[in-house]
Design a protein around this motif. Structure first.
Motif, PDB file in Angstrom:
ATOM      1  N   GLN A 120      -2.814  17.423  -5.945  1.00 25.06           N
ATOM      2  CA  GLN A 120      -3.506  16.648  -6.010  1.00 25.06           C
ATOM      3  C   GLN A 120      -3.942  15.234  -6.229  1.00 25.06           C
ATOM      4  OE1 GLN A 120      -4.993  18.604  -9.848  1.00 25.06           O
ATOM      5  NE2 GLN A 120      -5.491  20.751  -8.817  1.00 25.06           N
ATOM      6  N   LEU A 121      -3.121  14.580  -6.580  1.00 23.98           N
ATOM      7  CA  LEU A 121      -3.328  12.981  -6.401  1.00 23.98           C
ATOM      8  C   LEU A 121      -3.338  12.245  -4.899  1.00 23.98           C
ATOM      9  CD1 LEU A 121      -0.599  12.304  -9.943  1.00 23.98           C
ATOM     10  CD2 LEU A 121      -3.418  12.089  -9.942  1.00 23.98           C
ATOM     11  N   LYS A 122      -2.624  12.687  -4.424  1.00 21.12           N
ATOM     12  CA  LYS A 122      -3.004  12.527  -2.794  1.00 21.12           C
ATOM     13  C   LYS A 122      -3.769  11.681  -2.919  1.00 21.12           C
ATOM     14  CE  LYS A 122       0.448  15.015   0.090  1.00 21.12           C
ATOM     15  NZ  LYS A 122      -0.451  15.635   1.574  1.00 21.12           N
ATOM     16  N   ILE A 123      -5.051  12.214  -2.678  1.00 25.70           N
ATOM     17  CA  ILE A 123      -6.265  11.096  -2.240  1.00 25.70           C
ATOM     18  C   ILE A 123      -6.531  10.180  -3.385  1.00 25.70           C
ATOM     19  CG2 ILE A 123      -7.622  12.982  -3.666  1.00 25.70           C
ATOM     20  CD1 ILE A 123      -8.579  11.296  -0.378  1.00 25.70           C
ATOM     21  N   TRP A 124      -6.173  10.222  -4.516  1.00 23.36           N
ATOM     22  CA  TRP A 124      -5.750   8.997  -5.627  1.00 23.36           C
ATOM     23  C   TRP A 124      -4.772   8.412  -5.812  1.00 23.36           C
ATOM     24  CZ3 TRP A 124     -10.545   8.664  -7.117  1.00 23.36           C
ATOM     25  CH2 TRP A 124     -11.054  10.435  -7.848  1.00 23.36           C
ATOM     26  N   ASN A 148       0.962  -1.430  -0.065  1.00 15.83           N
ATOM     27  CA  ASN A 148      -0.167   0.280  -0.173  1.00 15.83           C
ATOM     28  C   ASN A 148       0.880   1.161  -0.073  1.00 15.83           C
ATOM     29  OD1 ASN A 148      -2.222  -1.513   0.337  1.00 15.83           O
ATOM     30  ND2 ASN A 148      -2.473  -1.045   2.725  1.00 15.83           N
ATOM     31  N   TYR A 149       2.084   0.892   0.614  1.00 15.56           N
ATOM     32  CA  TYR A 149       2.365   2.181   1.153  1.00 15.56           C
ATOM     33  C   TYR A 149       4.130   2.660  -0.232  1.00 15.56           C
ATOM     34  CZ  TYR A 149       6.873   5.083   1.687  1.00 15.56           C
ATOM     35  OH  TYR A 149       7.960   6.202   2.364  1.00 15.56           O
ATOM     36  N   PHE A 150       3.973   1.514  -0.686  1.00 19.03           N
ATOM     37  CA  PHE A 150       4.761   1.280  -2.400  1.00 19.03           C
ATOM     38  C   PHE A 150       3.509   2.284  -3.343  1.00 19.03           C
ATOM     39  CE2 PHE A 150       8.083   0.350  -0.420  1.00 19.03           C
ATOM     40  CZ  PHE A 150       9.445   1.228  -0.577  1.00 19.03           C
ATOM     41  N   ILE A 151       2.312   1.528  -3.265  1.00 26.19           N
ATOM     42  CA  ILE A 151       1.824   1.685  -4.808  1.00 26.19           C
ATOM     43  C   ILE A 151       1.196   3.561  -4.683  1.00 26.19           C
ATOM     44  CG2 ILE A 151      -0.753   1.731  -4.997  1.00 26.19           C
ATOM     45  CD1 ILE A 151      -0.920  -1.375  -4.481  1.00 26.19           C
ATOM     46  N   ALA A 152       0.667   3.841  -2.464  1.00 23.94           N
ATOM     47  CA  ALA A 152       0.288   5.300  -3.209  1.00 23.94           C
ATOM     48  C   ALA A 152       1.408   6.292  -3.354  1.00 23.94           C
ATOM     49  CB  ALA A 152       0.241   5.390  -1.611  1.00 23.94           C
ATOM     50  N   MET A 153       2.737   5.979  -3.071  1.00 22.84           N
ATOM     51  CA  MET A 153       3.711   6.823  -3.585  1.00 22.84           C
ATOM     52  C   MET A 153       4.323   6.661  -4.880  1.00 22.84           C
ATOM     53  SD  MET A 153       7.944   7.172  -2.604  1.00 22.84           S
ATOM     54  CE  MET A 153       8.203   5.441  -2.510  1.00 22.84           C
ATOM     55  N   GLY A 154       4.017   5.651  -5.333  1.00 21.30           N
ATOM     56  CA  GLY A 154       3.808   5.539  -7.080  1.00 21.30           C
ATOM     57  C   GLY A 154       3.234   6.068  -7.959  1.00 21.30           C
ATOM     58  N   VAL A 155       1.925   6.217  -7.562  1.00 15.93           N
ATOM     59  CA  VAL A 155       0.694   7.073  -8.524  1.00 15.93           C
ATOM     60  C   VAL A 155       1.199   8.516  -8.419  1.00 15.93           C
ATOM     61  CG1 VAL A 155      -1.246   7.570  -7.842  1.00 15.93           C
ATOM     62  CG2 VAL A 155      -0.383   4.972  -7.606  1.00 15.93           C
ATOM     63  N   VAL A 156       1.692   8.975  -6.560  1.00 21.66           N
ATOM     64  CA  VAL A 156       1.855  10.508  -6.704  1.00 21.66           C
ATOM     65  C   VAL A 156       3.378  10.688  -7.601  1.00 21.66           C
ATOM     66  CG1 VAL A 156       3.135  11.978  -5.496  1.00 21.66           C
ATOM     67  CG2 VAL A 156       0.932  10.736  -4.559  1.00 21.66           C
ATOM     68  N   LEU A 157       4.654  10.016  -7.501  1.00 21.51           N
ATOM     69  CA  LEU A 157       5.375   9.969  -8.471  1.00 21.51           C
ATOM     70  C   LEU A 157       5.354   9.769  -9.942  1.00 21.51           C
ATOM     71  CD1 LEU A 157       8.321   8.570  -5.873  1.00 21.51           C
ATOM     72  CD2 LEU A 157       8.224  10.718  -6.550  1.00 21.51           C
ATOM     73  N   GLY A 158       4.656   8.841 -10.183  1.00 18.23           N
ATOM     74  CA  GLY A 158       4.264   9.049 -11.207  1.00 18.23           C
ATOM     75  C   GLY A 158       3.498   9.719 -12.125  1.00 18.23           C
ATOM     76  N   GLY A 159       2.512  10.042 -10.944  1.00 19.51           N
ATOM     77  CA  GLY A 159       1.368  11.428 -12.184  1.00 19.51           C
ATOM     78  C   GLY A 159       2.102  12.515 -12.448  1.00 19.51           C
ATOM     79  N   SER A 160       3.126  12.720 -11.052  1.00 20.00           N
ATOM     80  CA  SER A 160       3.669  13.840 -11.003  1.00 20.00           C
ATOM     81  C   SER A 160       4.342  13.618 -12.062  1.00 20.00           C
ATOM     82  CB  SER A 160       3.841  14.333  -9.774  1.00 20.00           C
ATOM     83  OG  SER A 160       3.251  14.043  -8.381  1.00 20.00           O
ATOM     84  N   VAL A 161       5.479  13.283 -12.057  1.00 19.13           N
ATOM     85  CA  VAL A 161       6.225  13.399 -13.435  1.00 19.13           C
ATOM     86  C   VAL A 161       5.905  12.636 -14.997  1.00 19.13           C
ATOM     87  CG1 VAL A 161       8.441  11.958 -14.513  1.00 19.13           C
ATOM     88  CG2 VAL A 161       8.137  12.173 -11.919  1.00 19.13           C
ATOM     89  N   LEU A 162       4.879  11.832 -14.869  1.00 17.93           N
ATOM     90  CA  LEU A 162       4.342  12.358 -16.022  1.00 17.93           C
ATOM     91  C   LEU A 162       3.531  13.941 -16.936  1.00 17.93           C
ATOM     92  CD1 LEU A 162       3.259   8.561 -16.710  1.00 17.93           C
ATOM     93  CD2 LEU A 162       5.224   9.424 -17.788  1.00 17.93           C
ATOM     94  N   GLY A 163       2.356  13.900 -15.708  1.00 13.31           N
ATOM     95  CA  GLY A 163       1.912  15.102 -16.121  1.00 13.31           C
ATOM     96  C   GLY A 163       2.946  16.573 -16.257  1.00 13.31           C
ATOM     97  N   GLY A 164       4.450  16.383 -15.837  1.00 21.60           N
ATOM     98  CA  GLY A 164       5.301  17.338 -15.586  1.00 21.60           C
ATOM     99  C   GLY A 164       5.324  17.472 -17.475  1.00 21.60           C
TER     100      GLY A 164
END
Length: 108
Positions: free
Chosen positions: A47-51, A11-27
């Protein structure tokens, strides 16, 4: 007890990966869209924290329903485990946001 810890770490790494991946690809998308990529990455990481929590927990409704069933059923140990899963996902999402801020040299 091994399944509990593996789920917590997952759960920890999935949540961290969603934020990192979404932010980098969004950038990257912001760069191609002629917007400031670092501003977009910082905004998206918040914004991606809750998701990230929703993705890590497999849907918040199931977790809340499980939490309710275990508390009403008197299984406080199971309710405590669900709370640990939620906290683990929250900390993973928060660490992902802190890493994005560190990466772009934003305020921490």
């Amino acid at each position: 007890m091994g399944e509990f810890w593996s789920t917590t770490i997952l759960n920890y790494f999935i949540a961290m990966g969603v934020v990192l991946g979404g932010s980098v690809l969004g950038g990257v998308g912001a760069f191609f869209g002629n917007d400031p990529p670092m501003d977009a990455m910082l905004r998206l990481s918040e914004q991606l924290k809750i998701w990230a929590l929703v993705a890590a927990l497999g849907g918040t409704f199931d977790t809340i329903k499980s939490f309710e069933v275990h508390i009403l059923g008197g299984e406080l140990h199971q309710a405590f485990q669900q709370m640990i899963f939620i906290l683990s996902a929250f900390f993973g999402a928060h660490v992902g946001t802190v890493l994005i801020r560190w990466l772009i040299q934003g305020e921490v």
